[in-house]
Design a protein around this motif. Sequence first.
Motif, PDB file in Angstrom:
ATOM      1  N   ILE A   1       0.823  -1.215   0.000  1.00 55.31           N
ATOM      2  CA  ILE A   1       0.000   0.000   0.000  1.00 55.31           C
ATOM      3  C   ILE A   1       0.856   1.263   0.000  1.00 55.31           C
ATOM      4  N   PHE A   2       2.028   1.211   0.657  1.00 52.77           N
ATOM      5  CA  PHE A   2       2.865   2.401   0.789  1.00 52.77           C
ATOM      6  C   PHE A   2       4.016   2.444  -0.221  1.00 52.77           C
ATOM      7  N   ALA A   3       3.974   1.584  -1.225  1.00 50.64           N
ATOM      8  CA  ALA A   3       5.039   1.570  -2.230  1.00 50.64           C
ATOM      9  C   ALA A   3       5.175   2.941  -2.886  1.00 50.64           C
ATOM     10  N   GLY A   4       6.410   3.325  -3.138  1.00 55.03           N
ATOM     11  CA  GLY A   4       6.674   4.601  -3.778  1.00 55.03           C
ATOM     12  C   GLY A   4       6.781   5.765  -2.825  1.00 55.03           C
ATOM     13  N   THR A   5       6.528   5.522  -1.534  1.00 53.84           N
ATOM     14  CA  THR A   5       6.645   6.575  -0.521  1.00 53.84           C
ATOM     15  C   THR A   5       8.005   6.467   0.167  1.00 53.84           C
ATOM     16  N   PRO A   6       8.380   7.457   0.996  1.00 56.96           N
ATOM     17  CA  PRO A   6       9.670   7.397   1.686  1.00 56.96           C
ATOM     18  C   PRO A   6       9.704   6.418   2.860  1.00 56.96           C
ATOM     19  N   LEU A   7       8.599   5.745   3.143  1.00 57.03           N
ATOM     20  CA  LEU A   7       8.553   4.807   4.264  1.00 57.03           C
ATOM     21  C   LEU A   7       9.541   3.672   4.028  1.00 57.03           C
ATOM     22  N   SER A   8      10.418   3.431   4.995  1.00 59.65           N
ATOM     23  CA  SER A   8      11.486   2.451   4.818  1.00 59.65           C
ATOM     24  C   SER A   8      10.946   1.060   4.495  1.00 59.65           C
ATOM     25  N   SER A   9      11.522   0.436   3.476  1.00 56.82           N
ATOM     26  CA  SER A   9      11.202  -0.940   3.038  1.00 56.82           C
ATOM     27  C   SER A   9       9.813  -1.090   2.433  1.00 56.82           C
ATOM     28  N   SER A  10       9.124   0.017   2.175  1.00 57.48           N
ATOM     29  CA  SER A  10       7.744  -0.074   1.696  1.00 57.48           C
ATOM     30  C   SER A  10       7.637  -0.446   0.225  1.00 57.48           C
ATOM     31  N   SER A  11       8.752  -0.403  -0.501  1.00 58.69           N
ATOM     32  CA  SER A  11       8.692  -0.673  -1.941  1.00 58.69           C
ATOM     33  C   SER A  11       9.217  -2.055  -2.302  1.00 58.69           C
ATOM     34  N   ARG A  12       8.975  -3.017  -1.422  1.00 58.44           N
ATOM     35  CA  ARG A  12       9.291  -4.396  -1.774  1.00 58.44           C
ATOM     36  C   ARG A  12       8.199  -4.929  -2.708  1.00 58.44           C
ATOM     37  N   ILE A  13       8.582  -5.902  -3.551  1.00 58.57           N
ATOM     38  CA  ILE A  13       7.648  -6.455  -4.531  1.00 58.57           C
ATOM     39  C   ILE A  13       7.219  -7.852  -4.112  1.00 58.57           C
ATOM     40  N   SER A  14       5.942  -8.142  -4.267  1.00 59.22           N
ATOM     41  CA  SER A  14       5.415  -9.488  -4.037  1.00 59.22           C
ATOM     42  C   SER A  14       4.994 -10.076  -5.370  1.00 59.22           C
ATOM     43  N   ILE A  15       5.415 -11.307  -5.622  1.00 65.43           N
ATOM     44  CA  ILE A  15       5.013 -12.007  -6.844  1.00 65.43           C
ATOM     45  C   ILE A  15       4.392 -13.337  -6.434  1.00 65.43           C
ATOM     46  N   GLY A  16       3.231 -13.640  -6.979  1.00 66.87           N
ATOM     47  CA  GLY A  16       2.513 -14.844  -6.584  1.00 66.87           C
ATOM     48  C   GLY A  16       1.981 -15.628  -7.771  1.00 66.87           C
ATOM     49  N   ALA A  17       1.694 -16.906  -7.516  1.00 68.72           N
ATOM     50  CA  ALA A  17       1.134 -17.819  -8.518  1.00 68.72           C
ATOM     51  C   ALA A  17       0.893 -19.154  -7.837  1.00 68.72           C
ATOM     52  N   LYS A  18       0.332 -20.101  -8.562  1.00 67.27           N
ATOM     53  CA  LYS A  18       0.351 -21.482  -8.100  1.00 67.27           C
ATOM     54  C   LYS A  18       1.749 -22.006  -8.356  1.00 67.27           C
ATOM     55  N   SER A  19       2.389 -22.543  -7.317  1.00 73.52           N
ATOM     56  CA  SER A  19       3.792 -22.931  -7.411  1.00 73.52           C
ATOM     57  C   SER A  19       3.990 -24.280  -8.089  1.00 73.52           C
ATOM     58  N   PRO A  20       4.919 -24.361  -9.048  1.00 72.23           N
ATOM     59  CA  PRO A  20       5.250 -25.659  -9.639  1.00 72.23           C
ATOM     60  C   PRO A  20       6.057 -26.553  -8.692  1.00 72.23           C
ATOM     61  N   LEU A  21       6.581 -25.976  -7.603  1.00 75.15           N
ATOM     62  CA  LEU A  21       7.306 -26.771  -6.607  1.00 75.15           C
ATOM     63  C   LEU A  21       6.366 -27.365  -5.569  1.00 75.15           C
ATOM     64  N   THR A  22       5.495 -26.540  -4.986  1.00 78.30           N
ATOM     65  CA  THR A  22       4.642 -26.987  -3.891  1.00 78.30           C
ATOM     66  C   THR A  22       3.256 -27.413  -4.336  1.00 78.30           C
ATOM     67  N   GLY A  23       2.810 -26.922  -5.494  1.00 73.81           N
ATOM     68  CA  GLY A  23       1.461 -27.214  -5.961  1.00 73.81           C
ATOM     69  C   GLY A  23       0.393 -26.366  -5.306  1.00 73.81           C
ATOM     70  N   GLY A  24       0.810 -25.429  -4.434  1.00 70.59           N
ATOM     71  CA  GLY A  24      -0.143 -24.564  -3.748  1.00 70.59           C
ATOM     72  C   GLY A  24       0.101 -23.106  -4.065  1.00 70.59           C
ATOM     73  N   ILE A  25      -0.650 -22.219  -3.389  1.00 75.28           N
ATOM     74  CA  ILE A  25      -0.455 -20.787  -3.566  1.00 75.28           C
ATOM     75  C   ILE A  25       0.930 -20.414  -3.057  1.00 75.28           C
ATOM     76  N   LYS A  26       1.641 -19.605  -3.835  1.00 70.86           N
ATOM     77  CA  LYS A  26       2.983 -19.183  -3.441  1.00 70.86           C
ATOM     78  C   LYS A  26       3.126 -17.686  -3.628  1.00 70.86           C
ATOM     79  N   GLU A  27       3.792 -17.059  -2.655  1.00 71.17           N
ATOM     80  CA  GLU A  27       4.212 -15.670  -2.800  1.00 71.17           C
ATOM     81  C   GLU A  27       5.693 -15.596  -2.531  1.00 71.17           C
ATOM     82  N   SER A  28       6.405 -14.878  -3.376  1.00 74.16           N
ATOM     83  CA  SER A  28       7.832 -14.668  -3.171  1.00 74.16           C
ATOM     84  C   SER A  28       8.085 -13.170  -3.142  1.00 74.16           C
ATOM     85  N   ASN A  29       8.873 -12.734  -2.166  1.00 73.73           N
ATOM     86  CA  ASN A  29       9.031 -11.319  -1.880  1.00 73.73           C
ATOM     87  C   ASN A  29      10.453 -10.882  -2.174  1.00 73.73           C
ATOM     88  N   GLY A  30      10.611  -9.721  -2.775  1.00 68.96           N
ATOM     89  CA  GLY A  30      11.956  -9.256  -3.124  1.00 68.96           C
ATOM     90  C   GLY A  30      12.116  -7.760  -2.941  1.00 68.96           C
TER      91      GLY A  30
END
Length: 450
Positions: free
Chosen positions: A59-88
Amino acid sequence: MSKVIRVNMSDLSIKEETLADKYQFMGGRGLTSSIVAEEVEPTCHPLGPKNKLVLATGIFAGTPLSSSSRISIGAKSPLTGGIKESNGGGITALKMARLGIRVIIIEGQPVDRRENLNQLPLYNLVINKEGAKLVAANDLRGMGNYQLVKQMNKKYGESIAVASIGPVGERRQTAAGIANTDREGRPSRFCGRGGLGAVMGSKGIKAVVLDDTGCKPPESHDKDAFKELFREYNQLLLSNEIIKGYTEYGTAGMLENTNAMGILPTRNFSTGVFPEAEQIGGEALRSLIQERGGAGETTHGCMPGCVIRCSNVYPDKDGQEVVSPLEYETIGLMGSNCDIGDLDTIAQMNYICNDIGMDTIEAGAALAVAMDAGVIHFGDGPEALRLLEEVRTGTVVGRMLAEGAEITGRVLGVRRIPVVKGQAMPAYEPRGIKGLAITYATSPMGADHT
């Protein structure tokens, strides 16, 4: 910041939508996982046309709030077979926010009429203030992330953000991650977990290029009140003793603690204590960077406004940059877990994984399983580097490793395979941290410390 960019790779169409009201106060993992849960059929093949790759900001991406501009990428995982989110980290979410975008959804799959079904047509998704378009990228096939970013900078300018896959992702192999560029343009901030690079490859997307030229940062409702709150928050971070440790030693400062607790993965998770831990821990890393100087940096921010600055820049003996950053998870899985006690070797392994687009956690776990099987000896750094180059070129052994620790263990007949729900365990021995073991067992994301 409420736009949704929806890209259908089956008909190569792009639509701009408004974020649904129910998602307005959601961001990151909550947003990616909710969209995947609602829009993706649970029984679909993770690498088929019915899965969707979702990139979301906080929600705070693009603001000066520290660490607020991290990216989340999600999908059904080919490793686990379930919902996956990976953060960077990096600047992907920052540029999305400045473009007014909260979510990018990539669905469908290119139609491939050629004989080689393993080579889908490749495209770059390029987004600027004028809109979004797909640009043919077959000429980039097989290209590593570092060279790719140089090509994108040459074509679109130095101020862009790039989220991309290497050859491992193109081959849709399940240890593939998605690289995000940092402030200096290094493709080194990874959404590495869950094989999401393979999902991106299955969509025929080589890179997402974000150009925010001419755009403004998001505006807050009450600028003065927000400014006061983020200053207060940043001061709380700066005065926190744990945060101070991260700033001084980076995430590698964890290594001495986990080794002392007996939970540092060592020799394919067969023991929790590494005799050479002092050679690869946070203090050793900091001292070596200071001693070598040159391009080295003991503390570094991967995105503007971050006051934690837990990243670093690791130099070689001549002060030339090798990789940025060298983090705890990589040191734990490619170092102690492979019985390698040399930071120079670990840094080279890290660079190769960044370039080929492979999760360093999954890579280190798979290499240690191969060492346990006798493919190479524990502690043999040069041979470990050679095997990673085989992953790049796609030999049979390289393809095995690129499918992750579980497949590597099954092929080689190894009994000790450190995975939960198909995903390699990160650098914490769950048998020594019962709460983490419960998280691994109960979360649909499997062995994921986040």
